[in-house]
Design an enzyme around this catalytic site. Structure first.
Site, PDB file in Angstrom:
ATOM      1  N   THR A 194       0.823  -1.218   0.000  1.00  0.00           N
ATOM      2  CA  THR A 194       0.000   0.000   0.000  1.00  0.00           C
ATOM      3  C   THR A 194       0.854   1.264   0.000  1.00  0.00           C
ATOM      4  OG1 THR A 194      -1.761   1.201   1.141  1.00  0.00           O
ATOM      5  CG2 THR A 194      -0.267  -0.043   2.529  1.00  0.00           C
ATOM      6  N   ARG A 195       0.256   2.329  -0.555  1.00  0.00           N
ATOM      7  CA  ARG A 195       0.908   3.647  -0.508  1.00  0.00           C
ATOM      8  C   ARG A 195      -0.080   4.685   0.010  1.00  0.00           C
ATOM      9  NH1 ARG A 195      -1.376   4.864  -5.787  1.00  0.00           N
ATOM     10  NH2 ARG A 195      -1.312   7.064  -5.295  1.00  0.00           N
ATOM     11  N   HIS A 199      -8.114   2.689   5.716  1.00  0.00           N
ATOM     12  CA  HIS A 199      -9.385   2.985   6.376  1.00  0.00           C
ATOM     13  C   HIS A 199     -10.079   1.655   6.684  1.00  0.00           C
ATOM     14  CE1 HIS A 199      -8.476   7.095   5.584  1.00  0.00           C
ATOM     15  NE2 HIS A 199      -8.372   6.866   4.293  1.00  0.00           N
ATOM     16  N   HIS A 202     -10.169  -1.136   4.049  1.00  0.00           N
ATOM     17  CA  HIS A 202      -8.888  -1.838   3.842  1.00  0.00           C
ATOM     18  C   HIS A 202      -8.643  -2.847   4.943  1.00  0.00           C
ATOM     19  CE1 HIS A 202      -8.189   2.240   2.023  1.00  0.00           C
ATOM     20  NE2 HIS A 202      -7.899   1.455   1.006  1.00  0.00           N
ATOM     21  N   ARG A 288      -7.627  -3.946  -7.747  1.00  0.00           N
ATOM     22  CA  ARG A 288      -8.044  -3.270  -8.967  1.00  0.00           C
ATOM     23  C   ARG A 288      -7.053  -2.139  -9.221  1.00  0.00           C
ATOM     24  NH1 ARG A 288     -11.090   0.664 -10.639  1.00  0.00           N
ATOM     25  NH2 ARG A 288     -12.577   0.265 -12.319  1.00  0.00           N
ATOM     26  N   HIS A 290      -3.832  -1.995  -9.637  1.00  0.00           N
ATOM     27  CA  HIS A 290      -2.664  -2.050  -8.748  1.00  0.00           C
ATOM     28  C   HIS A 290      -1.554  -1.137  -9.297  1.00  0.00           C
ATOM     29  CE1 HIS A 290      -0.133  -4.316  -5.811  1.00  0.00           C
ATOM     30  NE2 HIS A 290       0.820  -3.870  -6.596  1.00  0.00           N
ATOM     31  N   ALA A 291      -1.008  -0.299  -8.416  1.00  0.00           N
ATOM     32  CA  ALA A 291       0.078   0.631  -8.792  1.00  0.00           C
ATOM     33  C   ALA A 291      -0.257   1.428 -10.046  1.00  0.00           C
ATOM     34  CB  ALA A 291       1.401  -0.122  -8.961  1.00  0.00           C
ATOM     35  N   ARG A 433      16.683  37.347  -8.941  1.00  0.00           N
ATOM     36  CA  ARG A 433      17.929  37.371  -9.713  1.00  0.00           C
ATOM     37  C   ARG A 433      19.008  38.197  -9.010  1.00  0.00           C
ATOM     38  NH1 ARG A 433      18.912  35.005 -14.566  1.00  0.00           N
ATOM     39  NH2 ARG A 433      17.108  33.842 -15.322  1.00  0.00           N
ATOM     40  N   ILE A 473       9.498  34.810 -15.174  1.00  0.00           N
ATOM     41  CA  ILE A 473       8.944  34.481 -16.497  1.00  0.00           C
ATOM     42  C   ILE A 473       8.598  32.992 -16.520  1.00  0.00           C
ATOM     43  CG2 ILE A 473       9.405  34.366 -18.954  1.00  0.00           C
ATOM     44  CD1 ILE A 473      11.251  36.754 -18.664  1.00  0.00           C
TER      45      ILE A 473
END
Ligand code: PPS
Length: 568
Positions: A194-195, A199, A202, A288, A290-291, A433, A473
């Site tokens: 997991t990343r 909850h 899960h 579903r 995955h990654a 600058r 810019i």
């Protein structure tokens, strides 16, 4: 090469005594300072997480991995693990040489015995490995805009693992995890990659997956590098620790994986499987998408939702780890519990909060119900994500010289200071600058460096809860995007394109620079003899022609209000 899942796995480290000696000898070698991603890769190479790799891929292995997902000897390996370096460094290195690999403080972690040096075909790598030559994919963007142009390959001699100061007790090498499983008598172990914060859904699905596989559970979150914009790992780990208490005692273990993800969907799933096998797991949950890296530049998903599961299933015997289907769990209001989506009868009331909705509620300080997440997890997330009106943010003006950026930026600063609350810092092009980039000119390289410096300062201000207003810019889209990524980890990035036309800027010519540029007295002048890439999707575009400065600044204020960054 079948290893029992709990026997020790080969590492690339030399003994402690040899390491001390090598370290002294290595001090005289040419040195490469590893990038954060390379440090993650090196750690897993050395500790056996990337077994059977013995170093950074050689050219033959690389070509074969890109083309066929296999090393040159036929072993399954889906991800190019390469040492990318700059052209300047590559020029000083020849195959046959040893180089010292150092972390960002200069500590020597390993020696690379270089056998190969080549210039990769990045387009082919993007297409074959990530499925599209499209910089909307984070790894393709990295490939083109962060990775060096030359790859070095060869075997690694490991001296010491990278040093971590955080969550030491939760970081385990493959052999440490294998030893832990042996000690606990765990034979079947389901890994959950997991990343994201976990909850209730899960927790339910991982617990069920382990029960169905009659296995113990390893929560194995990635703490190296994940998708830009993810919740930082410090917050996530505190959340995981809170969730750990919700599993029955001694059924579940939490361990942190210092992997640098590539978000490569199907190939990544196979790679994750190999890594989990190396860490002693017998099963892995593949979900579903995955990654998944999100949408491509056409707004479509890079991969199909089940591509990763299909590829994994195809190779699971060879990987040596069994896939456990991710069962989508949904909350059924009538029964006040989570149930697998495919088992819920028609007509039942299903409640859900999407990731986007969760972020909105956090941002706006709204309620997050207990059926959705654990109060401890929500508390951690609220600490990390105070409502937007209390977070830092950056307003980044971009536009041609003389477009009115500085004037609007100044007016905006004054208006924000009048409102009070957060400290406001103006990083105007000319001012920067003078104080930050005085040695720089206007080549592409120097402009990029200048913008990255501004981005760095703005990201620090944003992180610390202030408001940064930048007005350079910033002619290059890729550099603006890099700055956006730097800042969005900490707060909002509001890009404002001051879209005054070149004709109008030249007509105004407030500093007399356009005239000089036309006469060829100023070289590389934006719009005249140097490019300006217009932002495609800025948060706001203001057209100064026929508008008062005050009005332009007010448009920005309205945008900030609309985004919830300031309160009316
Ligand atoms: S960049 O491209 O973002 O790094 O440029 P920036 O730091 O904003 O600096 C732009 C100001 O420098 C002056 N100047 C030039 N601009 C563009 N091209 C060339 N060759 C050049 N030489 C000097 C110019 O006054 C810019 O100020 P602004 O406020 O934009 O008019």
């Amino acid at each position: 090469m079948t290893l029992s899942n709990l026997a020790p796995i080969p590492e690339l480290f030399v003994s402690h005594e040899s390491a001390q000696k090598l370290k002294h000898e290595a001090a005289n070698l040419p040195s490469w300072d590893l990038s954060p991603r390379q440090i993650c890769d090196l750690e897993l190479l050395m500790n056996g997480g990337f077994y059977p790799l013995k170093g950074f891929l050689t050219q033959a292995d690389y070509e074969s991995v890109v083309e066929n997902m296999r090393l040159a000897d036929g072993t399954l390996w889906p991800m190019p693990i390469t040492l990318d370096v700059s052209d300047a460094f590559a020029e000083t290195i020849e195959p046959g040489q040893d180089i010292a690999l150092r972390d960002q403080e200069g500590v020597i972690l390993a020696i690379l015995s270089v056998t190969d040096k080549w210039v990769p075909d990045k387009k082919r790598e993007a297409e074959k490995v990530f499925g599209a030559d499209d910089v909307a994919h984070p790894a393709v963007n990295y490939l083109y805009h962060t990775a060096g142009n030359v790859y070095l390959g060869g075997q690694i001699t490991g001296i010491q693992p990278p040093i971590h100061y955080d969550f030491k007790a939760r970081r385990e090498t493959p052999n440490e995890l294998r030893a832990f499983f042996r000690k606990m008598g765990w034979r079947r172990i389901v890994a959950f990659q997991t990343r994201n914060p976990l909850h209730r859904a899960h927790q339910e699905l991982t617990f069920r997956a382990a029960r169905e596989a009659q296995a113990n559970l390893l929560i194995h979150p990635v703490v190296g590098m994940t998708k830009p914009g993810d919740v930082d790992h410090f917050t996530r780990v505190r959340c995981y620790e809170a969730v750990l208490d919700k599993y029955p005692a001694s059924t579940t273990h939490l361990s942190l994986l210092n992997l640098a993800m590539r978000m490569a969907g199907p190939r990544e799933a196979v790679w994750h499987g190999i890594i989990r096998r190396n860490h002693g797991c017998t099963h892995m949950i593949v979900g579903r998408d995955h990654a998944g890296p999100g949408k491509n530049s056409q707004g479509e998903d890079f991969y199909g939702p089940y591509d990763a599961q299909e590829l994994f299933r195809q190779f699971q015997d060879e990987i040596g780890i069994e896939m456990v289907d991710f069962k989508q769990m949904v909350y059924v209001a009538e029964r006040a519990q989570y149930e697998p989506a495919d088992e819920v009868e028609e007509g039942a009331t299903i409640l859900n909060i999407s990731g986007t909705e969760l972020r909105r509620r956090l941002r706006e300080g709204l309620e997050i119900p207990e059926w959705f997440s654990f109060p401890e997890v929500v508390a951690e997330l609220r600490r990390r994500y105070p409502p937007r009106a209390k977070q830092g943010f950056t307003v980044f003006f971009t536009g041609l010289s003389g477009s009115g950026k500085s004037t609007i930026a100044n007016a905006l600063m004054v208006k924000l200071m009048e409102m009070g609350g957060r400290p406001v810092t103006l990083l105007d092009g000319d001012v920067v600058r003078k104080h930050l980039s005085s040695e720089l000119g206007f080549s592409k390289e120097h402009r990029d460096l200048n913008i990255r410096r501004i981005g760095f300062v703005a990201s620090e201000i944003t992180k610390n809860g202030g408001i940064a207003i930048c007005a350079p810019i910033a002619p290059y889209a890729a550099t603006r995007r890099a700055v956006r990524e730097m800042i969005e980890q900490f707060g909002a990035f509001v890009e404002v394109h001051v879209a005054t036309s070149l004709e109008e800027c030249e007509r105004r010519d407030r500093k007399g620079l356009y005239k000089l540029a036309r006469e060829g007295k100023i070289k590389e002048f934006t719009g005249i003899s140097d490019p300006y890439e217009e932002p495609e999707n800025p948060e706001l575009r203001v057209d100064t022609e026929g508008l008062e400065v005050d009005h332009c600044a007010h448009q920005v204020i309205l945008k900030l209000e609309q985004m919830g960054l300031i309160k009316a």
